[in-house]
Design an enzyme around this catalytic site. Structure first.
Site, PDB file in Angstrom:
ATOM      1  N   GLY A  45       0.776  -1.221   0.000  1.00 48.90           N
ATOM      2  CA  GLY A  45       0.000   0.000   0.000  1.00 48.90           C
ATOM      3  C   GLY A  45       0.810   1.274   0.000  1.00 48.90           C
ATOM      4  N   LEU A 228      -3.691   4.115   3.653  1.00 47.93           N
ATOM      5  CA  LEU A 228      -4.337   3.714   2.408  1.00 47.93           C
ATOM      6  C   LEU A 228      -3.692   2.432   1.897  1.00 47.93           C
ATOM      7  CD1 LEU A 228      -4.320   7.276   0.797  1.00 47.93           C
ATOM      8  CD2 LEU A 228      -6.235   6.175   1.939  1.00 47.93           C
ATOM      9  N   ASP A 229      -3.510   1.467   2.821  1.00 47.14           N
ATOM     10  CA  ASP A 229      -2.705   0.303   2.487  1.00 47.14           C
ATOM     11  C   ASP A 229      -3.451  -0.778   1.721  1.00 47.14           C
ATOM     12  OD1 ASP A 229      -4.135   0.121   4.799  1.00 47.14           O
ATOM     13  OD2 ASP A 229      -2.579  -0.788   5.999  1.00 47.14           O
ATOM     14  N   THR A 230      -3.983  -0.418   0.571  1.00 43.67           N
ATOM     15  CA  THR A 230      -4.431  -1.385  -0.421  1.00 43.67           C
ATOM     16  C   THR A 230      -3.228  -2.248  -0.804  1.00 43.67           C
ATOM     17  OG1 THR A 230      -6.123   0.075  -1.334  1.00 43.67           O
ATOM     18  CG2 THR A 230      -5.252  -1.603  -2.806  1.00 43.67           C
ATOM     19  N   VAL A 231      -3.443  -3.515  -1.106  1.00 45.70           N
ATOM     20  CA  VAL A 231      -2.326  -4.395  -1.468  1.00 45.70           C
ATOM     21  C   VAL A 231      -2.418  -4.800  -2.930  1.00 45.70           C
ATOM     22  CG1 VAL A 231      -2.164  -5.267   0.884  1.00 45.70           C
ATOM     23  CG2 VAL A 231      -3.534  -6.519  -0.795  1.00 45.70           C
TER      24      VAL A 231
END
Length: 454
Positions: A45, A228-231
């Site tokens: 992210g 905002l740690d979308t992977v």
């Protein structure tokens, strides 16, 4: 007025391994040689990552790389390997995807995910799905089902499902449900309580608080890039096929039903093999504020830019012109996003053996947020590498146009990996990322990350 910053991580100089006359092979049960190769790049992210969780973020990136490489070593295609990497990232309680995702306004978890296969160009996605531990498995299943062709009575199979319909479809296709109470973790529940308190203070619903002070405190806490740690992950296999995937729990305290870039075509991920007018195969995965990434279709824009000869300069310009200075985002105070990019092409140099096919792989990543955690590994490496995600310095290289009015600064950090590689085995031997030139142009004489897949 915004400013563009290019920053290159300083790593120990790499030692070039030049032996290219041998080919590392494994044997299958029949005794015939079996080539092993491939490469994976993952991210945990773009946003703000707490130093207290640095070890956890690095470990999950390493595990995700290892999962993907295990698949590649077993002969899996890129799309299968990238799915394996995402499952590992979703299973971590420290990432905002799958298990432990952000809770929405109603205190529920709704996830988005998508995957794209560069070979077939098929795409699968789910949005606002609840009760499924690994949303990427549903997205991958949608992709696989679409490749089988039309349904009964000539119906076109879906590639994007949302909400309860997506959940029911997943269960009917053998993906086990997960009770909502098991999806939340103590970390996500604690964050939900903190965020709910902030909202109450900002909206004046807590008695005995000064309204002006409340709004000021809320603004101060909310101006950061946030978590905002979308992977996501991008993979190239031994055959040169690329794939990309992304998964997210979405913004904290989002409205129920909100769907971010992770589920949108061309916004969350993109993968496309070389062919026709494209000399390079490209794979991209994004992270950041979904609304910003959707309105700019950043994944597809970056993939298109990678067809230029100089990948470093192309990504720099794409992030500047198509994202930070995009006319679609002129009303935004800050533009928040990050990308990981992989591109590859067949090596045209003469090979020592007609049985050897070389693939040159380059990777870069860029972000306007405070940090971005990235890990990578080739199928010949013994372990994955994870680069430090805390970024505290940079170099101004030019000032973009002003959109008018007062805006906060959005800084762009651009990193490129450069590993010296044994051309015979594909084994990386170090990282050396060179700084930008003083005149602001892209660094000369860099080939990016190069690994020979054979």
């Amino acid at each position: 007025m915004e400013s563009l910053i290019s920053y290159a991580e300083e790593q120990p100089p790499s030692s070039l391994m030049t032996n290219s006359s041998s080919l590392k092979q494994e044997s299958n049960e029949s005794g015939s040689p079996k080539c092993v190769g491939g490469f994976v790049l993952v991210h945990a992210g773009a946003g703000y990552h707490s130093e207290s969780k640095a070890k956890e973020y690095k470990h999950v990136c390493k595990r995700a790389c290892q999962r993907a490489v295990d698949q590649l070593r077993a002969g899996a295609l890129a799309v299968e390997a990238v799915t394996a990497a995402l499952v590992e990232l979703e299973d971590s309680p420290f990432t905002n995807a799958g298990l432990g995702s952000n809770l929405n306004l109603s205190g529920e978890i709704e996830c988005d995910a998508s995957i794209m296969d560069g070979k077939s160009l098929h795409f699968g996605a789910v949005g606002s799905i609840s009760g499924i531990k690994n949303p990427v498995l549903v997205a991958n299943c949608l992709l696989n089902e679409a490749q089988k062709g039309k349904l009964s009575a000539g119906r076109i199979p879906p590639c994007f499902l949302v909400g309860p319909g997506a959940h029911d479809w997943a269960v009917s296709h053998g993906i086990p449900p997960c009770p909502s109470e098991k999806m939340a973790t103590r970390f996500s529940l604690s964050a939900y309580k903190r965020n709910k308190r902030k909202m109450e203070l900002a909206e004046g619903t807590v008695p005995g608080q000064n309204r002006t002070k409340k709004r000021r405190q809320s603004s101060e806490n909310g101006n950061g890039s946030g978590c905002l740690d979308t992977v996501g992950a991008v993979v190239v296999d031994l055959e040169g096929n690329v794939a990309a995937a992304v998964s997210s729990g979405g913004l904290a305290m989002k409205h129920p039903g909100r769907i971010g870039q992770a589920a949108h075509y061309g916004c969350g991920c993109w993968a496309e093999n070389s062919g026709n007018m494209n000399p390079y195969s490209t794979a991209v995965s994004t992270s950041g504020c979904g609304e910003h990434l959707i309105r700019t279709m950043l994944a597809r824009e970056c993939a298109a830019a990678m067809q230029s000869e100089d990948a470093h300069q192309a990504l720099l310009e794409a992030m500047q012109n198509k994202f930070i200075s995009s006319p679609f985002l002129t009303s935004e105070d800050r533009v928040l996003g990050g990308v990981i990019v992989l591109r590859c092409c067949r090596c045209v140099e003469a090979q020592p053996s007609p049985n050897i096919q070389g693939i040159l792989v380059e990777f870069l990543w860029s972000h306007t947020t405070e940090s971005m955690c990235v890990g990578y590994m080739s199928a010949q490496d013994s372990k994955a590498k994870v680069l430090p995600y805390a970024v505290h310095e940079g170099r101004f290289i030019f000032t973009p146009r002003s959109s008018g009015g007062e805006r906060n600064i959005s800084c762009l950090f651009l990193h490129r990996g450069q590993d010296a590689t044994d051309a015979s085995s594909g084994k990386t031997s170090g990282t050396d990322c060179l700084p930008p030139r003083s005149d602001g142009a892209a660094p000369e004489g860099q080939q990016g990350f190069s690994v020979m897949l054979k």
